[in-house]
Every structure is written in C-alpha cells, then in structure tokens.
Enzyme design. Structure first.
Site, PDB file in Angstrom:
ATOM      1  N   GLY A  43     -23.650  18.296  33.069  1.00  0.00           N
ATOM      2  CA  GLY A  43     -23.012  19.306  32.223  1.00  0.00           C
ATOM      3  C   GLY A  43     -22.184  18.776  31.073  1.00  0.00           C
ATOM      4  CG  ASP A  99     -19.670  21.278  32.848  1.00  0.00           C
ATOM      5  OD1 ASP A  99     -18.859  21.104  33.775  1.00  0.00           O
ATOM      6  OD2 ASP A  99     -20.867  21.582  33.058  1.00  0.00           O
ATOM      7  CG  ASP A 102     -15.904  28.139  38.656  1.00  0.00           C
ATOM      8  OD1 ASP A 102     -15.021  28.999  38.660  1.00  0.00           O
ATOM      9  OD2 ASP A 102     -17.069  28.376  39.042  1.00  0.00           O
ATOM     10  CE  LYS A 130     -16.785  30.075  34.998  1.00  0.00           C
ATOM     11  NZ  LYS A 130     -17.827  30.423  35.960  1.00  0.00           N
ATOM     12  CB  VAL A 152     -20.113  30.313  30.023  1.00  0.00           C
ATOM     13  CG1 VAL A 152     -19.137  31.461  29.852  1.00  0.00           C
ATOM     14  CG2 VAL A 152     -19.428  29.145  30.735  1.00  0.00           C
ATOM     15  CG  ASP A 158     -27.340  24.003  34.602  1.00  0.00           C
ATOM     16  OD1 ASP A 158     -26.155  23.728  34.829  1.00  0.00           O
ATOM     17  OD2 ASP A 158     -28.198  24.119  35.509  1.00  0.00           O
ATOM     18  NE  ARG A 164     -28.382  20.586  32.558  1.00  0.00           N
ATOM     19  CZ  ARG A 164     -27.381  20.733  33.426  1.00  0.00           C
ATOM     20  NH1 ARG A 164     -26.155  20.891  32.993  1.00  0.00           N
ATOM     21  NH2 ARG A 164     -27.607  20.716  34.721  1.00  0.00           N
TER      22      ARG A 164
HETATM   23  P1  IMP Z   1     -16.282  23.775  40.564  1.00  0.00           P
HETATM   24  O1  IMP Z   1     -16.533  22.692  41.572  1.00  0.00           O
HETATM   25  O2  IMP Z   1     -16.443  25.152  41.147  1.00  0.00           O
HETATM   26  O3  IMP Z   1     -14.991  23.624  39.778  1.00  0.00           O
HETATM   27  O4  IMP Z   1     -17.479  23.756  39.582  1.00  0.00           O
HETATM   28  C1  IMP Z   1     -17.641  22.847  38.641  1.00  0.00           C
HETATM   29  C2  IMP Z   1     -19.096  22.738  38.234  1.00  0.00           C
HETATM   30  O5  IMP Z   1     -19.810  23.964  38.432  1.00  0.00           O
HETATM   31  C3  IMP Z   1     -19.130  22.476  36.757  1.00  0.00           C
HETATM   32  O6  IMP Z   1     -19.139  21.105  36.510  1.00  0.00           O
HETATM   33  C4  IMP Z   1     -20.394  23.163  36.321  1.00  0.00           C
HETATM   34  O7  IMP Z   1     -21.471  22.259  36.450  1.00  0.00           O
HETATM   35  C5  IMP Z   1     -20.590  24.276  37.303  1.00  0.00           C
HETATM   36  N1  IMP Z   1     -20.126  25.580  36.739  1.00  0.00           N
HETATM   37  C6  IMP Z   1     -19.018  26.276  37.041  1.00  0.00           C
HETATM   38  N2  IMP Z   1     -18.935  27.409  36.330  1.00  0.00           N
HETATM   39  C7  IMP Z   1     -20.039  27.426  35.554  1.00  0.00           C
HETATM   40  C8  IMP Z   1     -20.525  28.353  34.571  1.00  0.00           C
HETATM   41  O8  IMP Z   1     -19.927  29.394  34.247  1.00  0.00           O
HETATM   42  N3  IMP Z   1     -21.702  28.021  33.979  1.00  0.00           N
HETATM   43  C9  IMP Z   1     -22.409  26.894  34.292  1.00  0.00           C
HETATM   44  N4  IMP Z   1     -21.978  25.990  35.189  1.00  0.00           N
HETATM   45  C10 IMP Z   1     -20.804  26.263  35.818  1.00  0.00           C
HETATM   46 MG    MG Z   2     -21.366  20.141  36.100  1.00  0.00          MG
END
Ligand code: IMP
Ligand code: MG
Length: 196
Positions: A43, A99, A102, A130, A152, A158, A164
């Site tokens: 990402g 990227d 979340d 987020k 997004v 992606d 991407r």
């Molecule tokens: P986390 O572990 O939930 O913080 O997620 C992080 C990873 O989930 C990021 O590096 C992204 O690859 C993916 N991700 C989280 N939200 C989105 C989104 O809205 N669109 C695309 N990929 C996302």
């Molecule tokens: Mg990622």
C-alpha cells in the site's frame, strides 16, 4: 476505475502539496539522526517514492510486506508477515511508512517486531488516518490527512488488489464493493464445486 469511486477525497496535486509539508517536518526532525525508513508494502509504494524524493537526507530504505485483509474491506486482525527476514534495524532510528492507520493492528505488530529487532527509536508516518477507535493503541507521529471511517482506494491503496495505480484517493462506491465481494463468493463457490 474512476467510475467506481463514490467521490474523490484528495487529488494528486493536493497529496503532493501535503507531502512537501510532511517531508519538511521529517527532514527537520531527522537532520542529526541516521534515518532508516521501513515501508509497509504494497500500500505505501507511491507514498514511499513521492515522499522520499522530497527528503534530502542520507537514509536507508527497507520494506516489509504484511497481509491483514483477506479480500474484504475490514482487517481480519490476523497480521501475517509475508517475508521471512526482518530488516536490520539494530541501533537505528526507524521511520515506518504506511498508507493508512485504521484499526492499528498492522502498525502495532510492525512496531513490536522492529523494537524486538533492536531499533533505537521507532516513529510512524502514515498518509491517511481514519477517525475511528483503534483496536490497538498506536499513535502516528506524522499524518498526511485525517479521513472518516470509509473505505478508500487509490494512490497505492487497493480493494482486492485493484485501484492502486489511481493517482488520486477516493471513496469506493458501495456498488463496486458489492460487485467485488460477489466475485469472491462466486470464485469460492466454483472452487468448492471443482473439489466436490
Ligand atoms: P489496520 O491494521 O486495520 O490499521 O489496517 C491497516 C492496513 O489495512 C493498511 O495498511 C491498508 O493496507 C489496509 N486498509 C485499511 N483501511 C483501508 C481502506 O480504507 N482502503 C484500503 N486499504 C485499507
Ligand atoms: Mg497496507
């Protein structure tokens, strides 16, 4: 691909202007430190190349590759490192680039891994953050933009490995998400039928 967006959040020019500011801040903070950047693939590939060419410091770049999504639009919570070796960060000041922040699970796992590998300091830089409660307690030191809790794509991000290469970042339409999820269900059903 643009037709699958419900709306554009950030055009390429807006992203690049923001990267100028972030790069300035990072350059100022790391001027007297030897910087090692660890990018989280896939990402962050566009963010990585656009940001780093704006940072006029000697630095090292390493990458880690992780998966947490298994086709959907929410993290499975299971963070798999797709790479056997951890970058050599012992005694180094590390800046992790991702990227998006979340749930925080990915960056939490990466921070732990780098700390265990002996990093002297670990800072986190994300293009997007987020606004939602984190599952894991992770704070980003550098943030490009805050966004709502929407899915997004674009500029490296992606959905099922698509979008991407969009130069902007936008919210994916419900129709495109439903179509993608239906594809996965259909593929799973046909693999099941082949196995039976
Ligand atoms: P986390 O572990 O939930 O913080 O997620 C992080 C990873 O989930 C990021 O590096 C992204 O690859 C993916 N991700 C989280 N939200 C989105 C989104 O809205 N669109 C695309 N990929 C996302
Ligand atoms: Mg990622």
């Amino acid at each position: 691909m643009l037709g699958d967006l419900q709306r554009v959040l950030f055009h390429e020019s807006t992203i690049l202007c923001r990267l100028d500011e972030m790069a300035h801040e990072i350059t100022r903070d790391f001027t007297d430190r030897e910087l090692t950047v660890v990018a989280v693939l896939n990402g962050s590939f566009m963010f990585l190349s656009d940001l780093l060419r704006r940072i006029p410091l000697p630095l090292r770049v390493d990458c880690v590759s992780v998966s947490s999504y298994h086709g959907g639009t929410t993290s499975s919570g299971v963070i798999t490192f797709d790479q056997l070796s951890t970058p050599d960060v012992a005694g180094r000041h590390v800046l992790v680039l991702d990227d998006i922040l979340d749930s925080g699970q990915t960056l939490h796992a990466i921070r732990e891994k780098l700390a265990a590998a002996g990093a002297r300091s670990v800072r986190i830089c994300v293009l997007l953050r987020k606004t939602r409660p984190r599952v894991r307690d992770v704070t980003a030191d550098y943030v490009g933009f805050d966004i709502g809790d929407e899915f997004v794509v674009g500029y490296g991000l992606d959905f099922q490995e698509k979008y991407r290469n969009l130069p902007c970042i936008g919210v994916l339409s419900e129709a495109a998400i439903s179509a993608g999820l239906a594809d996965i269900a259909a593929n799973a059903a046909s693999s099941e039928a082949l196995r039976a």
